[in-house]
Motif scaffolding. Structure first.
Motif, PDB file in Angstrom:
ATOM      1  N   VAL A  85     -40.114 -19.308   1.883  1.00  0.00           N
ATOM      2  CA  VAL A  85     -39.369 -20.189   0.994  1.00  0.00           C
ATOM      3  C   VAL A  85     -37.883 -19.872   1.162  1.00  0.00           C
ATOM      4  O   VAL A  85     -37.478 -18.704   1.103  1.00  0.00           O
ATOM      5  N   GLY A  86     -37.063 -20.881   1.392  1.00  0.00           N
ATOM      6  CA  GLY A  86     -35.634 -20.675   1.563  1.00  0.00           C
ATOM      7  C   GLY A  86     -34.929 -20.447   0.240  1.00  0.00           C
ATOM      8  O   GLY A  86     -35.409 -20.836  -0.830  1.00  0.00           O
ATOM      9  N   ILE A  87     -33.767 -19.806   0.312  1.00  0.00           N
ATOM     10  CA  ILE A  87     -32.961 -19.518  -0.875  1.00  0.00           C
ATOM     11  C   ILE A  87     -31.529 -19.980  -0.622  1.00  0.00           C
ATOM     12  O   ILE A  87     -30.946 -19.686   0.427  1.00  0.00           O
ATOM     13  N   ILE A  88     -30.960 -20.713  -1.589  1.00  0.00           N
ATOM     14  CA  ILE A  88     -29.521 -20.966  -1.607  1.00  0.00           C
ATOM     15  C   ILE A  88     -28.940 -20.121  -2.733  1.00  0.00           C
ATOM     16  O   ILE A  88     -29.187 -20.387  -3.915  1.00  0.00           O
ATOM     17  N   ASP A  89     -28.209 -19.114  -2.355  1.00  0.00           N
ATOM     18  CA  ASP A  89     -27.654 -18.119  -3.270  1.00  0.00           C
ATOM     19  C   ASP A  89     -26.241 -18.545  -3.658  1.00  0.00           C
ATOM     20  O   ASP A  89     -25.350 -18.631  -2.813  1.00  0.00           O
ATOM     21  N   CYS A  90     -26.028 -18.801  -4.939  1.00  0.00           N
ATOM     22  CA  CYS A  90     -24.723 -19.286  -5.409  1.00  0.00           C
ATOM     23  C   CYS A  90     -23.882 -18.192  -6.050  1.00  0.00           C
ATOM     24  O   CYS A  90     -22.774 -18.465  -6.523  1.00  0.00           O
ATOM     25  N   THR A  91     -24.383 -16.953  -6.088  1.00  0.00           N
ATOM     26  CA  THR A  91     -23.666 -15.858  -6.758  1.00  0.00           C
ATOM     27  C   THR A  91     -23.324 -14.708  -5.830  1.00  0.00           C
ATOM     28  O   THR A  91     -22.519 -13.845  -6.186  1.00  0.00           O
ATOM     29  N   GLY A  92     -23.945 -14.647  -4.653  1.00  0.00           N
ATOM     30  CA  GLY A  92     -23.701 -13.553  -3.730  1.00  0.00           C
ATOM     31  C   GLY A  92     -24.654 -12.399  -3.870  1.00  0.00           C
ATOM     32  O   GLY A  92     -24.538 -11.390  -3.160  1.00  0.00           O
ATOM     33  N   GLN A  93     -25.655 -12.510  -4.766  1.00  0.00           N
ATOM     34  CA  GLN A  93     -26.553 -11.379  -5.023  1.00  0.00           C
ATOM     35  C   GLN A  93     -27.537 -11.126  -3.875  1.00  0.00           C
ATOM     36  O   GLN A  93     -28.159 -10.059  -3.832  1.00  0.00           O
ATOM     37  N   PHE A  94     -27.683 -12.072  -2.943  1.00  0.00           N
ATOM     38  CA  PHE A  94     -28.561 -11.877  -1.794  1.00  0.00           C
ATOM     39  C   PHE A  94     -27.774 -11.531  -0.523  1.00  0.00           C
ATOM     40  O   PHE A  94     -28.343 -11.526   0.561  1.00  0.00           O
TER      41      PHE A  94
END
Length: 549
Positions: A85-94
């Protein structure tokens, strides 16, 4: 990545972690199949056990995460990444580096690396999270190489809640440059960037991406003709109406009611839409000013028509907090509740959206009217050529064609020439209320349906009667530097909404979004004939006109 692992059935659906109106509007503009993911349930025992049962078929293909996760939620997210499953990280935590806050004014097309590309600058005007290394678009965008995780550091909330306007130039490949006061952040460039990100992230997990096309007919562009009747007489309006009737074009008339003693002649405007512009053509600055003007004008107009009008357009195309509040007026829903509104101070040259916390759809139009062209030295032939090229631009960008004019700007003979020229184009003429209804139907469809890939068939959960655009995986060019991945359409489906991937058909070759088109659009943008002095002079004269009362 585990993209080579065989999976019998995989879902194509975007999950949005928590409520976020900015992301919701972008996903609705794209027509992506999506739904909410409850942060309180994500990582709970109930959710974990559901994830276990879905180990062979995750319930989402991509998660957008605009909030910080706790330890349990982070562990669950990492498990979903392992399940492809893909992730779009909007906070930088990944990320493997700490993002920093940077003010980004705009991002030019040449500041994006493949596979991302835009046909015009993206105007951000916001403080974003940016990465110093390995990112593109001034650091706001990065796709990791070793796993299906992307970083997107711009918060789209302000895109749909910004009363600030600015002056912007509008170019033609060979004719004079014009200018108009418009929204500071048009939504289309950033929406296209997000669409390309959704496509890329689905390809990273071994899936095609599918979304509902922007128009009900993939081979014809929706076309509306908007007339703001500023100071127009009954004779002027009737003469223009006869031309629209001759070409069977259903125009939308935004009425300046205060200059017309009798509105009864509007009952003779067959197959046209009558909407409201103003009683007094002024730049209102307060909610009371808007309300009083609407009450006075709508009372006469609705009585003449025998029904409430569906549309509104503010004088001078202005957008403000005061107008936003009036359109969201819960105390007077019968008076101020419009199906749609259209202010290029909110958005322009894009797809509809709803300003935050309202139910009034905003329909962006092209802000350059025939009167603006005339003020910048255009004659009748060059005006027609401007429209002709704009039709080409709209076709390349797959945008609807919304033209805008005043009765004093155009004579019946000139209107006849323009409509005759447009009659040879693949356009679907409609009123703006019909367009608003069509768009809401599409939005509802996307919220109720999602896709799954099973045995090389892309299946839909609902009964759809709308074109589906698909971006299949090209093993050789999935991350090509040659521009955006190719878009196809389903040519047929069976009764259960199943689309064999081998029946994909290309759109009509008239307007492809390809590298040569990007180059032409960039050359067109570079053709600036408007001097700084004349640009400032026009701004000043426009300010004097808007503040004449």
């Amino acid at each position: 990545m585990n993209s080579d692992r065989r999976v019998d059935r995989r879902v194509v659906r975007v999950g949005l972690m928590g409520e976020h109106p900015g992301w919701e509007q972008l996903l609705n503009q794209i027509g992506a199949p999506w739904s909410f993911v409850d942060p309180d349930q994500f990582g709970s025992k109930e959710e974990s056990s559901e994830s276990q049962s879905l180990s062979q078929s995750p319930s989402f293909s991509l998660l957008i995460i605009p909030l910080l996760l706790d330890a349990v939620q982070m562990q669950t997210a990492l498990q979903w990444i392992d399940k492809n499953v893909g992730i779009i990280d909007c906070t930088g935590q990944f990320q493997d580096q700490m993002p920093v806050q940077s003010f980004v004014r705009s991002i030019k097309p040449n500041q994006f690396d493949a596979p991302f590309s835009l046909p015009m600058p993206a105007y951000v005007y916001d403080t974003c999270l940016t990465l110093r290394h390995g990112a593109t678009g001034k650091g706001i965008l990065r796709v990791q190489d070793h796993r299906p995780v992307a970083f997107f550091g711009w918060d789209p909330m302000h895109l749909f809640y910004d009363p600030d306007m600015t002056w912007r130039r509008f170019h033609h490949s060979s004719l004079p440059t014009t200018a108009e006061r418009v929204a500071r952040r048009p939504s289309y460039p950033l929406m296209m960037l997000v669409l390309q990100l959704l496509v890329e992230m689905h390809h990273r997990v071994g899936l095609p991406f599918a979304h509902f096309w922007w128009h009900p007919d993939k081979d014809r562009t929706p076309f509306t003709f908007r007339i703001d009747t500023d100071y127009g007489s009954e004779k002027q309006l009737t003469e223009l109406y006869e031309v629209f009737r001759e070409f069977e074009v259903p125009a939308t008339w935004f009425m300046h009611t205060g200059v017309l003693k009798d509105l009864q002649f509007l009952s003779d405007f067959k197959d046209q839409e009558i909407a409201f512009h103003c009683e007094d053509h002024r730049q209102f600055r307060t909610t009371d000013g808007f309300r009083l003007d609407m009450v006075r004008g709508l009372k006469r107009l609705n009585k003449t028509l025998g029904r409430p009008v569906q549309g509104y357009a503010a004088p001078y195309g202005g957008w403000s907090d005061a107008l936003h509040e009036v359109l969201d007026d819960e105390e007077h829903p019968d008076t101020f509740r419009f199906q749609y509104s259209s202010e290029f101070g909110y958005d322009y040259d894009g797809f509809p959206s709803e300003p935050l916390y309202t139910n009034t759809l905003q329909i962006p139009v092209h802000p350059i009217s025939f009167g603006t062209l005339r003020r910048f030295g255009y004659q009748e032939d060059s005006m027609k050529e401007y429209i002709r090229e704009w039709v080409d631009v709209k076709g390349l960008l797959h945008l609807p064609l919304h033209l805008y004019v005043h009765p004093s700007d155009i004579q019946p003979g000139q209107l006849r020439e323009v409509l005759e020229m447009l009659s040879s184009e693949p356009l679907q003429a409609m009123t703006m209320s019909d367009y608003a209804s069509m768009w809401r139907k599409r939005t509802n469809l996307a919220s109720q349906c999602w896709f799954s890939l099973e045995n090389n068939n892309l299946k839909c959960t609902g009964d759809i009667k709308w074109p589906v655009a698909v971006y299949p995986i090209d093993p050789d060019h999935s991350t090509s530097a040659d521009g955006p991945p190719q878009r196809f359409f389903f040519s047929e489906s069976n009764a259960k909404g199943s689309f064999p991937m081998d029946t994909l058909s290309q759109p009509k070759p008239h307007k492809h979004f390809e590298v040569r088109d990007l180059e032409w659009l960039n050359r067109r943008s570079d053709n600036n004939t408007l001097s700084w002095f004349r640009f400032r002079k026009y701004q000043y004269l426009s300010w004097l006109w808007r503040n004449k009362e």
